[in-house]
Design a protein around this motif. Structure first.
Motif, PDB file in Angstrom:
ATOM      1  N   LEU A 196       0.828  -1.202   0.000  1.00 34.40           N
ATOM      2  CA  LEU A 196       0.000   0.000   0.000  1.00 34.40           C
ATOM      3  C   LEU A 196       0.860   1.248   0.000  1.00 34.40           C
ATOM      4  O   LEU A 196       1.994   1.252   0.500  1.00 34.40           O
ATOM      5  CB  LEU A 196      -0.950   0.023   1.197  1.00 34.40           C
ATOM      6  CG  LEU A 196      -0.326   0.230   2.589  1.00 34.40           C
ATOM      7  CD1 LEU A 196      -1.294   0.937   3.508  1.00 34.40           C
ATOM      8  CD2 LEU A 196       0.061  -1.118   3.202  1.00 34.40           C
ATOM      9  N   ASP A 197       0.296   2.296  -0.573  1.00 34.22           N
ATOM     10  CA  ASP A 197       0.937   3.607  -0.582  1.00 34.22           C
ATOM     11  C   ASP A 197      -0.142   4.643  -0.842  1.00 34.22           C
ATOM     12  O   ASP A 197      -1.229   4.338  -1.359  1.00 34.22           O
ATOM     13  CB  ASP A 197       2.016   3.682  -1.655  1.00 34.22           C
ATOM     14  CG  ASP A 197       2.987   4.829  -1.396  1.00 34.22           C
ATOM     15  OD1 ASP A 197       2.830   5.501  -0.356  1.00 34.22           O
ATOM     16  OD2 ASP A 197       3.883   5.053  -2.233  1.00 34.22           O
ATOM     17  N   GLU A 198       0.155   5.892  -0.490  1.00 37.29           N
ATOM     18  CA  GLU A 198      -0.799   7.001  -0.618  1.00 37.29           C
ATOM     19  C   GLU A 198      -0.112   8.184  -1.273  1.00 37.29           C
ATOM     20  O   GLU A 198       1.075   8.454  -1.023  1.00 37.29           O
ATOM     21  CB  GLU A 198      -1.330   7.376   0.764  1.00 37.29           C
ATOM     22  CG  GLU A 198      -2.297   8.548   0.775  1.00 37.29           C
ATOM     23  CD  GLU A 198      -1.593   9.871   1.046  1.00 37.29           C
ATOM     24  OE1 GLU A 198      -2.147  10.919   0.654  1.00 37.29           O
ATOM     25  OE2 GLU A 198      -0.490   9.847   1.622  1.00 37.29           O
ATOM     26  N   VAL A 208      -2.509  -6.668  -3.911  1.00 38.92           N
ATOM     27  CA  VAL A 208      -2.572  -7.934  -3.191  1.00 38.92           C
ATOM     28  C   VAL A 208      -1.870  -9.008  -4.016  1.00 38.92           C
ATOM     29  O   VAL A 208      -1.925  -9.009  -5.243  1.00 38.92           O
ATOM     30  CB  VAL A 208      -4.043  -8.333  -2.905  1.00 38.92           C
ATOM     31  CG1 VAL A 208      -4.821  -8.530  -4.199  1.00 38.92           C
ATOM     32  CG2 VAL A 208      -4.116  -9.581  -2.044  1.00 38.92           C
ATOM     33  N   ARG A 209      -1.194  -9.910  -3.321  1.00 46.76           N
ATOM     34  CA  ARG A 209      -0.542 -11.069  -3.953  1.00 46.76           C
ATOM     35  C   ARG A 209      -1.112 -12.326  -3.312  1.00 46.76           C
ATOM     36  O   ARG A 209      -1.158 -12.442  -2.085  1.00 46.76           O
ATOM     37  CB  ARG A 209       0.976 -11.008  -3.771  1.00 46.76           C
ATOM     38  CG  ARG A 209       1.708 -12.209  -4.354  1.00 46.76           C
ATOM     39  CD  ARG A 209       3.202 -12.151  -4.055  1.00 46.76           C
ATOM     40  NE  ARG A 209       3.877 -11.217  -4.931  1.00 46.76           N
ATOM     41  CZ  ARG A 209       5.187 -10.995  -4.890  1.00 46.76           C
ATOM     42  NH1 ARG A 209       5.941 -11.621  -3.996  1.00 46.76           N
ATOM     43  NH2 ARG A 209       5.741 -10.136  -5.729  1.00 46.76           N
ATOM     44  N   TYR A 210      -1.514 -13.289  -4.129  1.00 45.70           N
ATOM     45  CA  TYR A 210      -2.186 -14.490  -3.649  1.00 45.70           C
ATOM     46  C   TYR A 210      -1.907 -15.632  -4.626  1.00 45.70           C
ATOM     47  O   TYR A 210      -1.445 -15.416  -5.752  1.00 45.70           O
ATOM     48  CB  TYR A 210      -3.704 -14.259  -3.542  1.00 45.70           C
ATOM     49  CG  TYR A 210      -4.337 -13.849  -4.861  1.00 45.70           C
ATOM     50  CD1 TYR A 210      -4.937 -14.789  -5.695  1.00 45.70           C
ATOM     51  CD2 TYR A 210      -4.311 -12.525  -5.287  1.00 45.70           C
ATOM     52  CE1 TYR A 210      -5.498 -14.419  -6.905  1.00 45.70           C
ATOM     53  CE2 TYR A 210      -4.872 -12.145  -6.495  1.00 45.70           C
ATOM     54  CZ  TYR A 210      -5.463 -13.098  -7.297  1.00 45.70           C
ATOM     55  OH  TYR A 210      -6.006 -12.729  -8.511  1.00 45.70           O
ATOM     56  N   LEU A 243      -4.700  -5.418  -8.306  1.00 50.10           N
ATOM     57  CA  LEU A 243      -5.086  -4.230  -7.542  1.00 50.10           C
ATOM     58  C   LEU A 243      -6.263  -4.577  -6.638  1.00 50.10           C
ATOM     59  O   LEU A 243      -7.319  -4.992  -7.115  1.00 50.10           O
ATOM     60  CB  LEU A 243      -5.473  -3.094  -8.498  1.00 50.10           C
ATOM     61  CG  LEU A 243      -5.985  -1.814  -7.840  1.00 50.10           C
ATOM     62  CD1 LEU A 243      -4.885  -1.140  -7.051  1.00 50.10           C
ATOM     63  CD2 LEU A 243      -6.555  -0.865  -8.882  1.00 50.10           C
ATOM     64  N   LEU A 244      -6.069  -4.430  -5.355  1.00 48.07           N
ATOM     65  CA  LEU A 244      -7.144  -4.709  -4.402  1.00 48.07           C
ATOM     66  C   LEU A 244      -8.054  -3.506  -4.221  1.00 48.07           C
ATOM     67  O   LEU A 244      -9.272  -3.642  -4.156  1.00 48.07           O
ATOM     68  CB  LEU A 244      -6.554  -5.121  -3.053  1.00 48.07           C
ATOM     69  CG  LEU A 244      -7.561  -5.385  -1.933  1.00 48.07           C
ATOM     70  CD1 LEU A 244      -8.364  -6.640  -2.238  1.00 48.07           C
ATOM     71  CD2 LEU A 244      -6.863  -5.505  -0.584  1.00 48.07           C
ATOM     72  N   LEU A 245      -7.474  -2.311  -4.142  1.00 44.15           N
ATOM     73  CA  LEU A 245      -8.268  -1.143  -3.773  1.00 44.15           C
ATOM     74  C   LEU A 245      -7.636   0.108  -4.364  1.00 44.15           C
ATOM     75  O   LEU A 245      -6.417   0.270  -4.358  1.00 44.15           O
ATOM     76  CB  LEU A 245      -8.333  -1.031  -2.242  1.00 44.15           C
ATOM     77  CG  LEU A 245      -9.191   0.077  -1.643  1.00 44.15           C
ATOM     78  CD1 LEU A 245     -10.644  -0.110  -2.000  1.00 44.15           C
ATOM     79  CD2 LEU A 245      -9.012   0.113  -0.133  1.00 44.15           C
ATOM     80  N   ASP A 269       1.712 -10.659   5.047  1.00 47.67           N
ATOM     81  CA  ASP A 269       2.705  -9.595   5.165  1.00 47.67           C
ATOM     82  C   ASP A 269       2.129  -8.307   4.600  1.00 47.67           C
ATOM     83  O   ASP A 269       1.246  -8.331   3.722  1.00 47.67           O
ATOM     84  CB  ASP A 269       3.988  -9.980   4.422  1.00 47.67           C
ATOM     85  CG  ASP A 269       5.086  -8.955   4.581  1.00 47.67           C
ATOM     86  OD1 ASP A 269       5.749  -8.950   5.623  1.00 47.67           O
ATOM     87  OD2 ASP A 269       5.254  -8.132   3.657  1.00 47.67           O
ATOM     88  N   ILE A 270       2.643  -7.168   5.085  1.00 46.85           N
ATOM     89  CA  ILE A 270       2.233  -5.845   4.624  1.00 46.85           C
ATOM     90  C   ILE A 270       3.496  -5.077   4.260  1.00 46.85           C
ATOM     91  O   ILE A 270       4.349  -4.834   5.117  1.00 46.85           O
ATOM     92  CB  ILE A 270       1.437  -5.081   5.699  1.00 46.85           C
ATOM     93  CG1 ILE A 270       0.238  -5.903   6.155  1.00 46.85           C
ATOM     94  CG2 ILE A 270       0.991  -3.731   5.165  1.00 46.85           C
ATOM     95  CD1 ILE A 270      -0.410  -5.382   7.417  1.00 46.85           C
TER      96      ILE A 270
END
Length: 692
Positions: free
Chosen positions: A276-278, A292-294, A304-306, A339-340
């Motif tokens: 994540l980043d802003e 997201v990685r899955y 891209l999750l969000l 992990d984040i």
């Protein structure tokens, strides 16, 4: 029948009317047409005559013989006067006639037709002819030996001498026994709607404005179809809805379908990691990107999750609430988070660090990591004062030219006249630190042109004639070029922690080698500096050598600080076939499974052919215990490359001319690896042809 009709008419009409009806009945028997003025105008009698004609018309094959046999019986009773009147009436107009069409003749299929390579298709009573060789279907009228033989001799001349057993064997083959696929024909509205979604998908991928569909794509499509086909097909392009509002709706539908597919994948996966980043966009909104990685279908995917804009304060709590609301809305479990990854280190206090701390609270088993690219960028900023001054002065020279358009145009003219390889300098900024190597190389290559161009009044013009300054500049151009190459090699998709640490381990060894080479006054590892020394036929001063060695050794120590060497308990994930002793991170059952895995020759072959992510993902079903542990090690993001790329796409999509654009659906389409199911979207539509 005619006698019965004449008997009925004799009670109501005179002889002339009766003869008129008789003559027209005779015409009906010969021409199969019925004059409209034959029917009487009286109600009940008219119905009887009409019923009579209906009875006659129902028997196509026998009506002519019946009428002619009854005519022969009535002929003697007709007087000569009636014959004259009959001949006069027969010349009446044929304009008002009712035509009774005959039923078409239906041919039957015969088993002997198989000798010509034909079987029947469809109804057995009125079949079509189907060739057993090319599967071509002919009409019922082609069920004639001559026509079937002509098809065999013209289309399949090589098989014209085959006997019936050959065609029977070909007919009984498994391929011919397969049922034909159902033919689905879309209506024009359905096809136009699907075409509209496809065009909208490509517009979103390209990042172009919505108006390009109606202003550019549709006119171009019409012109192409008109030139390649004709105007009739070109008019069908008008049915495709490509207006501004329609494209916006289509893009939202496509993004919703991709999001639905992604949520379904996350619900069934074993675990996932986040990145994540802003950042702020052109309209001043704080935009949050989360990737997201899955694992899905024997591979590790990244999506891209969000993509959301923070409406109020862009604090760590607001970032966490935005992500948590998405998770709760779609019922995604936080416990699956492994992990984040972010650009905030553990020692930093900021909104991203605060958001990561809150996410680790709801996902207690997850870890956090600092982007390795940012670590590398922070490490290379440290250098000796003498080299730092040269770098700052080089940036000032570049900005003196690039900040003035008039100076840039004059430099371009001068470079063209002097035959230089390049005609412009590259702009250097602190944000674009990856370009520093290219910037310095370009400045060094244009040093002669700049020496002619620079005004003596400019305070840094003497630097271009200072040999010591040019030697330091050549070294900085070489070292930053090498550092940029290492940084670029760590970017991209599906980059793991093992990839990054392998690159850093290689760089640390190179730095030690470069420092020892410079101490021996060997500059072959720095091509720009080496070529310049050969050109001027000179050597490097001891002060410059000591500064270079100090920079290389200081850079190595700083990289070791940001990338510490630790005991790698997960080395078995990188190469399981080199493990001979049980790793400390594995229990006995997992180590036994690892032994079984490394003893499989087929698995060993797959390890050399597949990437590390795909290799372990493909073993989930066969070796679930050890493969699941390995995938969990490979899931964490190593860099923030996806977020950096995402913000670049966002800035290119939402420009100052499109400040009111909701770019979230566009980002969902552009930054996702999932292709939307347009057919499924169209099937959900109750109205296939929406308004423009």
């Amino acid at each position: 029948m005619i006698a019965h009709l004449l008997c009925i008419l004799s009670y109501n009409f005179n002889k002339f009317v009766i003869l008129n009806v008789y003559s027209k009945l005779t015409m009906f028997c010969t021409t199969n047409t019925l004059p409209m003025d034959l029917l009487p105008k009286q109600g009940s009698l008219k119905q009887e005559v009409e019923s009579f004609y209906q009875i006659v018309s129902e028997s196509n094959d026998q009506k002519v013989g019946i009428l002619q046999s009854e005519d022969e019986q009535l002929q003697p009773s007709v007087s000569k006067k009636s014959e004259d009147e009959l001949s006069r009436v027969q010349f009446m107009s044929n304009s008002n006639k009712i035509t009774f069409s005959k039923k078409p003749k239906r041919r039957k299929y015969d088993e002997s037709y198989l000798s010509f390579g034909f079987t029947y298709f469809g109804n057995r009573d009125a079949p079509h002819a189907q060739c057993v060789l090319c599967k071509k279907i002919l009409s019922n009228s082609s069920l004639a030996p001559s026509k079937l033989r002509r098809h065999l001799e013209t289309k399949h001349a090589a098989f014209k001498d085959k006997d019936i057993s050959f065609f029977k064997q070909h007919l009984d083959s498994p391929e011919n026994n397969k049922p034909p696929p159902p033919k689905i024909v879309n209506t024009d509205n359905e096809s136009a709607t699907e075409a509209s979604y496809n065009v909208s998908y490509h517009i979103a991928l390209s990042g172009e404005a919505h108006t390009v569909g109606e202003l550019l794509i549709k006119p171009c499509a019409k012109d192409v179809v008109m030139r390649m086909f004709d105007e009739q097909y070109s008019k069908k392009i008008d049915a495709v809805q490509l207006s501004n509002s329609t494209i916006a709706r289509r893009i939202k539908d496509l993004a919703a379908d991709i999001e639905e597919e992604l949520v379904c994948r996350l619900k069934i996966c074993d675990g996932f990691s986040l990145q994540l980043d802003e950042s702020a966009d052109v309209s001043g909104l704080a935009v949050l990107l989360v990737f997201v990685r899955y694992r899905f279908n024997k591979s590790i995917e990244e999506d891209l999750l969000l993509c959301e804009s923070l409406q109020s304060n862009a604090t760590g709590k607001e970032i966490f609430n935005c992500i948590n609301s998405f998770m709760q809305k779609h019922e995604i479990e936080w416990e699956k988070c492994v992990d984040i990854c972010s650009d905030a280190s553990r020692a930093m206090d900021g909104k991203i660090a605060e958001a990561v701390a809150l996410m680790k609270y709801v996902a207690p088993e997850s870890t956090s990591s600092h982007c390795l690219l940012y670590r590398h960028a922070l490490a290379v900023k440290i250098m000796p004062t003498s080299l730092k001054n040269v770098l700052d002065q080089a940036v000032q020279i570049i900005n003196y030219i690039k900040a003035r358009p008039h100076q840039s145009r004059l430099l371009k003219i001068l470079c063209e006249e002097m035959g230089a390889q390049h005609t412009a300098l590259l702009l250097n900024t602190e944000v674009r630190w990856l370009s520093r190597g290219k910037v310095l190389v370009r400045l060094f290559e244009l040093r002669r042109e700049l020496l002619v161009f620079m005004d003596s009044a400019f305070q840094l013009s003497d630097c271009l004639t200072n040999l010591s300054w040019l030697l330091r500049l050549a070294y900085l151009a070489d070292i930053f070029t090498k550092l940029n190459e290492v940084n670029l090699s760590m970017q991209g998709k599906n980059v793991t922690v093992f990839t990054v640490f392998d690159k850093m381990s290689s760089l640390l060894r190179k730095l030690a080698f470069w420092a020892s080479s410079v101490e021996e006054e060997n500059f072959d590892c720095f091509p720009t500096l080496s070529d310049f020394l050969t050109e001027i036929n000179s050597t490097v001063d001891k002060d410059i050598c000591s500064a270079i060695v100090q920079h290389l050794r200081g850079l190595r120590s700083t990289l070791l600080k940001y990338f510490p060497v630790t005991n790698d308990n997960n080395a078995w994930v990188r190469n399981p076939f080199t493990v001979s002793v049980k790793p400390a991170s594995l229990v006995a059952r997992d180590y036994e499974s690892l032994i079984d895995l490394t003893s499989d020759s087929q698995v060993k072959q797959n390890f050399s052919e597949l990437s590390l992510n795909d290799f372990w993902s493909s073993l989930i079903q066969e070796y679930p215990s050890i493969a699941t542990r390995a995938v969990r090690v490979l899931l964490p993001f190593a860099t923030m490359h996806l977020c950096e790329t995402g913000f670049s796409y966002y800035a290119a999509t939402k420009t100052k001319y499109r400040k009111r654009l909701d770019a979230a659906p566009h980002m969902r389409i552009r930054l996702s690896n999932i292709t939307p199911n347009i057919k499924r979207i169209c099937d959900k539509k109750t109205q296939k042809h929406c308004s423009h």
